[in-house]
Write a protein that holds these residues in place. Structure first.
Motif, PDB file in Angstrom:
ATOM      1  N   LYS A  76      -6.466   8.718   4.135  1.00  0.00           N
ATOM      2  CA  LYS A  76      -7.432   7.699   3.739  1.00  0.00           C
ATOM      3  C   LYS A  76      -6.838   6.292   3.751  1.00  0.00           C
ATOM      4  O   LYS A  76      -7.482   5.332   4.192  1.00  0.00           O
ATOM      5  CB  LYS A  76      -8.004   8.030   2.357  1.00  0.00           C
ATOM      6  CG  LYS A  76      -8.886   9.270   2.366  1.00  0.00           C
ATOM      7  CD  LYS A  76      -9.571   9.489   1.039  1.00  0.00           C
ATOM      8  CE  LYS A  76     -10.552  10.659   1.122  1.00  0.00           C
ATOM      9  NZ  LYS A  76     -11.253  10.910  -0.150  1.00  0.00           N
ATOM     10  N   LEU A  77      -5.624   6.155   3.266  1.00  0.00           N
ATOM     11  CA  LEU A  77      -5.004   4.838   3.231  1.00  0.00           C
ATOM     12  C   LEU A  77      -4.662   4.322   4.624  1.00  0.00           C
ATOM     13  O   LEU A  77      -4.872   3.150   4.932  1.00  0.00           O
ATOM     14  CB  LEU A  77      -3.742   4.874   2.356  1.00  0.00           C
ATOM     15  CG  LEU A  77      -3.974   5.066   0.857  1.00  0.00           C
ATOM     16  CD1 LEU A  77      -2.647   5.160   0.116  1.00  0.00           C
ATOM     17  CD2 LEU A  77      -4.821   3.933   0.289  1.00  0.00           C
TER      18      LEU A  77
ATOM     19  N   VAL B 248       0.846  -1.198   0.000  1.00  0.00           N
ATOM     20  CA  VAL B 248       0.000   0.000   0.000  1.00  0.00           C
ATOM     21  C   VAL B 248       0.885   1.254   0.000  1.00  0.00           C
ATOM     22  O   VAL B 248       0.588   2.250  -0.662  1.00  0.00           O
ATOM     23  CB  VAL B 248      -0.941   0.012   1.229  1.00  0.00           C
ATOM     24  CG1 VAL B 248      -1.722   1.317   1.301  1.00  0.00           C
ATOM     25  CG2 VAL B 248      -1.904  -1.170   1.173  1.00  0.00           C
TER      26      VAL B 248
ATOM     27  N   ALA C  28      -4.189  10.919   0.219  1.00  0.00           N
ATOM     28  CA  ALA C  28      -3.799   9.515   0.311  1.00  0.00           C
ATOM     29  C   ALA C  28      -3.336   9.080   1.705  1.00  0.00           C
ATOM     30  O   ALA C  28      -3.791   8.039   2.198  1.00  0.00           O
ATOM     31  CB  ALA C  28      -2.719   9.199  -0.713  1.00  0.00           C
TER      32      ALA C  28
END
Length: 205
Positions: free
Chosen positions: A194-195, A171, A191
């Motif tokens: 959220k990740l 990821v 990013a």
């Protein structure tokens, strides 16, 4: 980025020799001005004021010099990431900070100088040892955070640790690799949050 790491990159001669540091420092400035691909060892020799043969006493090739510069850049990113992680006490927050700091540090170092970016791109494409070592250290840091989270009860323990580390690293990888990072530039602001939130939900016990 001119600060050198005496132990980075393949080299000939004494690793801590001030001449080696001088070559790396001059090469960093030269690559920044003219680009990595367009520069030859002869060009560097003229810039530093040494003969080409003398430079080869310390570095076996242009790539070896590039690796030393790349290792310095990656060491800066790693230092920033570790500093951010160490500011947090609890593993979930450490993981959030890891995501955020990796993106911020990578952007800062890889995109503030387009000429030096060429070195990072070459390193990623050709899988230079400096890049492999950096990726291994980031994975080790990630593993330490996950272990701490399992011990504190914040993270689940059913999934094999190595499998979890690999999955989360994949990821993160688009934000560690300069070639991939440039294609996700428009998402770099949102990013990390959220990740990391998604990953943390998957780690809930």
């Amino acid at each position: 980025m001119s600060k050198t790491d005496a132990n980075s990159g393949p080299a000939r001669g004494p690793a801590e020799h001030e001449v080696r540091d001088q070559i790396v420092s001059t090469a960093t400035e030269h690559f920044s001005r003219y680009g990595y691909e367009k520069t030859t060892v002869s060009d560097l020799a003229k810039s530093v004021g040494f003969s080409k043969a003398y430079i080869y006493k310390f570095f076996e090739s242009k790539q070896a010099i590039g690796e030393a510069i790349c290792a310095n850049c990656l060491s800066q990113i790693e230092a920033d990431v570790r500093a951010a992680v160490n500011e947090a006490e609890h593993p979930p927050e450490q993981l959030r900070r890891m995501f955020k700091s990796i993106v911020e540090a990578s952007l800062r170092l890889f995109f503030q100088d387009r000429k030096l970016y060429e070195i990072a791109a070459s390193a990623a494409t050709e899988r230079w040892q400096a890049t492999l070592d950096y990726e291994a250290r980031i994975q080790a840091l990630l593993q330490d955070i996950l272990k701490a989270g399992r011990q504190s009860g914040d993270f689940e323990r059913k999934t094999p640790l190595d499998e979890t580390v690999t999955a989360i690293y994949l990821v993160l990888r688009p934000y560690l690799n300069p070639l991939l990072l440039q294609y996700g530039f428009e998402y770099t602001e949102e990013a990390p949050t959220k990740l990391s939130s998604l990953v943390l939900r998957s780690l809930s016990p």
